[in-house]
Write a protein that holds these residues in place. Structure first.
Motif, PDB file in Angstrom:
ATOM      1  N   GLY A  93     -23.156 -70.351 -14.607  1.00 23.94           N
ATOM      2  CA  GLY A  93     -23.379 -70.253 -15.942  1.00 23.94           C
ATOM      3  C   GLY A  93     -24.531 -69.459 -16.369  1.00 23.94           C
ATOM      4  O   GLY A  93     -24.583 -68.769 -17.347  1.00 23.94           O
ATOM      5  N   SER A  94     -25.615 -69.640 -15.670  1.00 21.50           N
ATOM      6  CA  SER A  94     -26.857 -68.677 -15.883  1.00 21.50           C
ATOM      7  C   SER A  94     -26.473 -67.082 -15.685  1.00 21.50           C
ATOM      8  O   SER A  94     -26.907 -66.335 -16.319  1.00 21.50           O
ATOM      9  N   LEU A  95     -25.738 -66.681 -14.665  1.00 24.26           N
ATOM     10  CA  LEU A  95     -25.383 -65.249 -14.298  1.00 24.26           C
ATOM     11  C   LEU A  95     -24.510 -64.745 -15.470  1.00 24.26           C
ATOM     12  O   LEU A  95     -24.738 -63.622 -16.005  1.00 24.26           O
ATOM     13  N   VAL A  96     -23.423 -65.667 -15.814  1.00 25.59           N
ATOM     14  CA  VAL A  96     -22.671 -65.350 -17.100  1.00 25.59           C
ATOM     15  C   VAL A  96     -23.391 -65.147 -18.389  1.00 25.59           C
ATOM     16  O   VAL A  96     -23.253 -64.133 -19.053  1.00 25.59           O
ATOM     17  N   ALA A 152     -31.328 -69.035 -20.002  1.00 22.69           N
ATOM     18  CA  ALA A 152     -32.361 -69.582 -19.582  1.00 22.69           C
ATOM     19  C   ALA A 152     -32.402 -71.047 -19.143  1.00 22.69           C
ATOM     20  O   ALA A 152     -32.764 -71.453 -18.508  1.00 22.69           O
ATOM     21  N   GLY A 153     -31.733 -71.681 -20.222  1.00 23.68           N
ATOM     22  CA  GLY A 153     -31.394 -73.189 -19.977  1.00 23.68           C
ATOM     23  C   GLY A 153     -30.436 -73.466 -18.734  1.00 23.68           C
ATOM     24  O   GLY A 153     -30.836 -74.129 -18.113  1.00 23.68           O
ATOM     25  N   CYS A 154     -29.367 -72.489 -18.503  1.00 19.59           N
ATOM     26  CA  CYS A 154     -28.569 -72.613 -17.345  1.00 19.59           C
ATOM     27  C   CYS A 154     -29.500 -72.248 -16.341  1.00 19.59           C
ATOM     28  O   CYS A 154     -29.242 -73.012 -14.977  1.00 19.59           O
ATOM     29  N   VAL A 158     -30.407 -64.182 -29.599  1.00 19.94           N
ATOM     30  CA  VAL A 158     -31.269 -64.937 -29.006  1.00 19.94           C
ATOM     31  C   VAL A 158     -30.622 -66.233 -28.232  1.00 19.94           C
ATOM     32  O   VAL A 158     -31.122 -66.632 -27.192  1.00 19.94           O
ATOM     33  N   ALA A 159     -29.520 -66.686 -28.930  1.00 15.37           N
ATOM     34  CA  ALA A 159     -28.914 -67.664 -28.523  1.00 15.37           C
ATOM     35  C   ALA A 159     -28.423 -67.580 -27.187  1.00 15.37           C
ATOM     36  O   ALA A 159     -28.222 -68.205 -26.208  1.00 15.37           O
ATOM     37  N   LEU A 160     -27.768 -66.422 -26.773  1.00 14.01           N
ATOM     38  CA  LEU A 160     -27.336 -65.920 -25.558  1.00 14.01           C
ATOM     39  C   LEU A 160     -28.524 -66.140 -24.445  1.00 14.01           C
ATOM     40  O   LEU A 160     -28.317 -66.680 -23.164  1.00 14.01           O
ATOM     41  N   LEU A 180     -26.545 -64.475 -18.459  1.00 14.39           N
ATOM     42  CA  LEU A 180     -27.546 -63.327 -18.431  1.00 14.39           C
ATOM     43  C   LEU A 180     -26.610 -61.998 -18.621  1.00 14.39           C
ATOM     44  O   LEU A 180     -26.989 -61.143 -19.483  1.00 14.39           O
ATOM     45  N   ARG A 181     -25.423 -62.052 -18.241  1.00 17.32           N
ATOM     46  CA  ARG A 181     -24.518 -60.722 -18.179  1.00 17.32           C
ATOM     47  C   ARG A 181     -23.993 -60.493 -19.862  1.00 17.32           C
ATOM     48  O   ARG A 181     -24.274 -59.406 -20.375  1.00 17.32           O
ATOM     49  N   ALA A 182     -23.964 -61.636 -20.615  1.00 18.68           N
ATOM     50  CA  ALA A 182     -23.633 -61.695 -22.028  1.00 18.68           C
ATOM     51  C   ALA A 182     -24.753 -61.418 -22.964  1.00 18.68           C
ATOM     52  O   ALA A 182     -24.639 -60.597 -23.673  1.00 18.68           O
ATOM     53  N   ALA A 183     -26.009 -61.936 -22.354  1.00 16.76           N
ATOM     54  CA  ALA A 183     -27.143 -61.709 -23.070  1.00 16.76           C
ATOM     55  C   ALA A 183     -27.833 -60.283 -22.759  1.00 16.76           C
ATOM     56  O   ALA A 183     -28.214 -59.516 -23.813  1.00 16.76           O
TER      57      ALA A 183
END
Length: 128
Positions: A80-83, A102-104, A95-97, A85-88
């Motif tokens: 989830g964090s990698l996905v 960061a939360g994941c 900012v939501a991404l 991060l890629r989307a962000a």
């Protein structure tokens, strides 16, 4: 475990009951690119992991104790964090991404720490 269960449960319920509305918040494409039943299938997985976390909230975790539970969560939150991060990185102004990534990532780090720690007497007493 309780926090992870709550976050996963909330996300799962939102996707289960409002899949198209949530998809419209993320993308303006009409018709939505992902069919609602597919999003609801993902919601079922989130709700399943949330239920597993809730049931395992009182289990001693760390080292070999609760390893399957901790490893499943570590994998979920790491991917989830990698996905996220890629989307962000694709949309750096969103900012939501960044918040999702960061939360994941925070959950991923916590569960990886649990995988590597020895539960010991102090950790076992705190879990009760």
């Amino acid at each position: 475990m309780v926090t992870s269960a709550a976050v996963l449960g909330a996300a799962g319920l939102a996707l289960l009951f409002a899949p198209l509305e949530l998809q419209r918040l993320v993308t303006a494409a009409e018709p939505p690119p992902v069919p609602a039943p597919l999003l609801q299938l993902g919601a079922a997985a989130l709700l399943g992991l949330a239920a597993t976390n809730w049931v395992g909230r009182g289990v001693t975790l760390g080292g070999i104790y609760g390893r399957a539970l901790v490893l499943g969560n570590a994998m979920h939150w790491t991917v989830g964090s990698l996905v996220g991060l890629r989307a962000a990185l694709d949309r750096p102004a969103d900012v939501a991404l960044w918040a999702v990534a960061a939360g994941c990532g925070g959950f991923a780090l916590a569960f990886h720490w649990l995988l590597r720690r020895h539960p010991g007497p102090a950790a076992a007493a705190a879990a009760r």
